[in-house]
Scaffold this motif. Sequence first.
Motif, PDB file in Angstrom:
ATOM      1  N   SER A  69      41.185  61.099  47.253  1.00  0.00           N
ATOM      2  CA  SER A  69      42.044  59.952  47.401  1.00  0.00           C
ATOM      3  C   SER A  69      41.820  58.712  46.484  1.00  0.00           C
ATOM      4  O   SER A  69      42.812  58.001  46.385  1.00  0.00           O
ATOM      5  N   VAL A  70      40.770  58.896  45.624  1.00  0.00           N
ATOM      6  CA  VAL A  70      40.576  57.618  44.662  1.00  0.00           C
ATOM      7  C   VAL A  70      41.248  58.030  43.562  1.00  0.00           C
ATOM      8  O   VAL A  70      40.983  58.982  42.785  1.00  0.00           O
ATOM      9  N   LYS A  71      42.496  57.114  43.311  1.00  0.00           N
ATOM     10  CA  LYS A  71      43.241  57.457  42.271  1.00  0.00           C
ATOM     11  C   LYS A  71      44.203  56.512  42.075  1.00  0.00           C
ATOM     12  O   LYS A  71      44.357  55.337  43.035  1.00  0.00           O
ATOM     13  N   GLY A  72      45.124  56.226  41.133  1.00  0.00           N
ATOM     14  CA  GLY A  72      46.136  55.028  41.094  1.00  0.00           C
ATOM     15  C   GLY A  72      45.477  53.955  39.932  1.00  0.00           C
ATOM     16  O   GLY A  72      44.542  54.157  39.243  1.00  0.00           O
ATOM     17  N   THR A  73      45.855  52.622  40.519  1.00  0.00           N
ATOM     18  CA  THR A  73      45.624  51.751  39.492  1.00  0.00           C
ATOM     19  C   THR A  73      44.478  50.603  40.164  1.00  0.00           C
ATOM     20  O   THR A  73      44.501  50.408  41.192  1.00  0.00           O
ATOM     21  N   PHE A  74      43.581  50.387  39.170  1.00  0.00           N
ATOM     22  CA  PHE A  74      42.424  49.596  39.702  1.00  0.00           C
ATOM     23  C   PHE A  74      42.084  48.217  38.380  1.00  0.00           C
ATOM     24  O   PHE A  74      42.685  48.488  37.321  1.00  0.00           O
ATOM     25  N   HIS A  75      41.566  47.232  38.952  1.00  0.00           N
ATOM     26  CA  HIS A  75      41.272  46.181  37.915  1.00  0.00           C
ATOM     27  C   HIS A  75      39.827  45.917  38.083  1.00  0.00           C
ATOM     28  O   HIS A  75      39.260  46.001  39.018  1.00  0.00           O
TER      29      HIS A  75
ATOM     30  N   GLN B 183      44.278  36.583  34.852  1.00  0.00           N
ATOM     31  CA  GLN B 183      42.955  36.921  35.615  1.00  0.00           C
ATOM     32  C   GLN B 183      43.387  37.929  36.386  1.00  0.00           C
ATOM     33  O   GLN B 183      44.521  38.167  36.969  1.00  0.00           O
ATOM     34  N   LEU B 184      42.386  39.082  36.544  1.00  0.00           N
ATOM     35  CA  LEU B 184      42.746  40.308  37.479  1.00  0.00           C
ATOM     36  C   LEU B 184      41.897  39.993  38.683  1.00  0.00           C
ATOM     37  O   LEU B 184      40.858  39.693  38.567  1.00  0.00           O
ATOM     38  N   ASP B 185      42.741  40.566  39.697  1.00  0.00           N
ATOM     39  CA  ASP B 185      41.999  40.393  41.103  1.00  0.00           C
ATOM     40  C   ASP B 185      41.238  41.769  41.200  1.00  0.00           C
ATOM     41  O   ASP B 185      41.783  42.734  41.024  1.00  0.00           O
ATOM     42  N   CYS B 186      39.822  41.851  41.529  1.00  0.00           N
ATOM     43  CA  CYS B 186      39.194  43.029  41.507  1.00  0.00           C
ATOM     44  C   CYS B 186      38.965  43.462  42.665  1.00  0.00           C
ATOM     45  O   CYS B 186      37.963  44.335  42.841  1.00  0.00           O
ATOM     46  N   SER B 187      39.471  42.904  43.710  1.00  0.00           N
ATOM     47  CA  SER B 187      38.922  43.219  45.021  1.00  0.00           C
ATOM     48  C   SER B 187      39.074  44.387  45.765  1.00  0.00           C
ATOM     49  O   SER B 187      38.347  45.128  46.335  1.00  0.00           O
ATOM     50  N   LYS B 188      40.030  45.333  45.009  1.00  0.00           N
ATOM     51  CA  LYS B 188      40.324  46.873  45.460  1.00  0.00           C
ATOM     52  C   LYS B 188      39.048  47.638  45.068  1.00  0.00           C
ATOM     53  O   LYS B 188      38.652  48.327  46.270  1.00  0.00           O
TER      54      LYS B 188
END
Length: 313
Positions: free
Chosen positions: A222-228, A273-278
């Motif tokens: 399930s680890v997929k999609g967009t990340f920062h 600025q990118l939010d990296c909390s994901k």
Amino acid sequence: EDLDIPSRRVLITGATGLLGRAVFKEFRENNWNAVGCGYRRAQPRFEQINLLDSTAVHDIIHDFQPHVIVHCAAERRPDVVESQPDAASQLNVAASANLAKEAAGVGAFLIYISTDYVFDGTSPPYKETDVPNPLNLYGKTKLEGEKAVLENNEGAAVLRIPVLYGEVERLEESAVTVMFDKVQFSNKSANMDHWQQRFPTNVKDVAAVCRQLAEKRMMDPSVKGTFHWSGNEQMTKYEMACAIADAFNLPSSHLRPITDSPVVGALRPRNAQLDCSKLEMLGIGQRTPFRAGIKESLWPFLIDKRWRQTVFH
């Protein structure tokens, strides 16, 4: 023949570049069988592949059968993209789409490296779900690349990152390290941008995130999609230059902060600025403090140190 070859296989595009070299090293040092490919600077260390040659791309992926592909190759200089839009679009969009198809064909997890420049910089910090609005053609081609990747490979990941620095081969390799000469030549004043808010990020940290993401994915589809991912120290180029001076005990009084928005070149977002909390919530991440990272990166280019070496050797 060689029983020591690790069983996990990763293919890295743009392995000759600043980020690609760090990604290659990170996987190799953590028990992955890593193959890097490059184009102009490839031999002898890396495979020479033109990513626009779909047959060559197909062949290396089918021969190597990677579990993971980290796609670092891109035209990432905004002013070059503006002047060579077709070539940039070929590499940033068409080649990425083809790579995504080929990755899907062998069941490889593709990580596409993107940029904070997909955002216009008017309402930071940006989450992965925020609507992109790139101001320049570079940001547009990278956003088109993101879409092309996810359309052609629904299990792929997009990793958006900001301005990078690290162990460079030449100071011009990074928009951060390129300032070092202006810092060192303190006999003439230098104008430095003090308008755009940046989050300088060490390529070693991005490399660690790519590897952690890949290893997490091996266990969880399930680890997929967009990340920062991003460093968390907010600095203008002027502030970075002062921090560099400070790290090497050099004067900074010749550096002049320019607070107007730049008039030349491609438009830049004021603060993307990118939010990296994901990623942080997945337990993924690594951050090197800027002063420590920049000192390690720039030490070989310190002019005074070289002078001492010539005197004593």
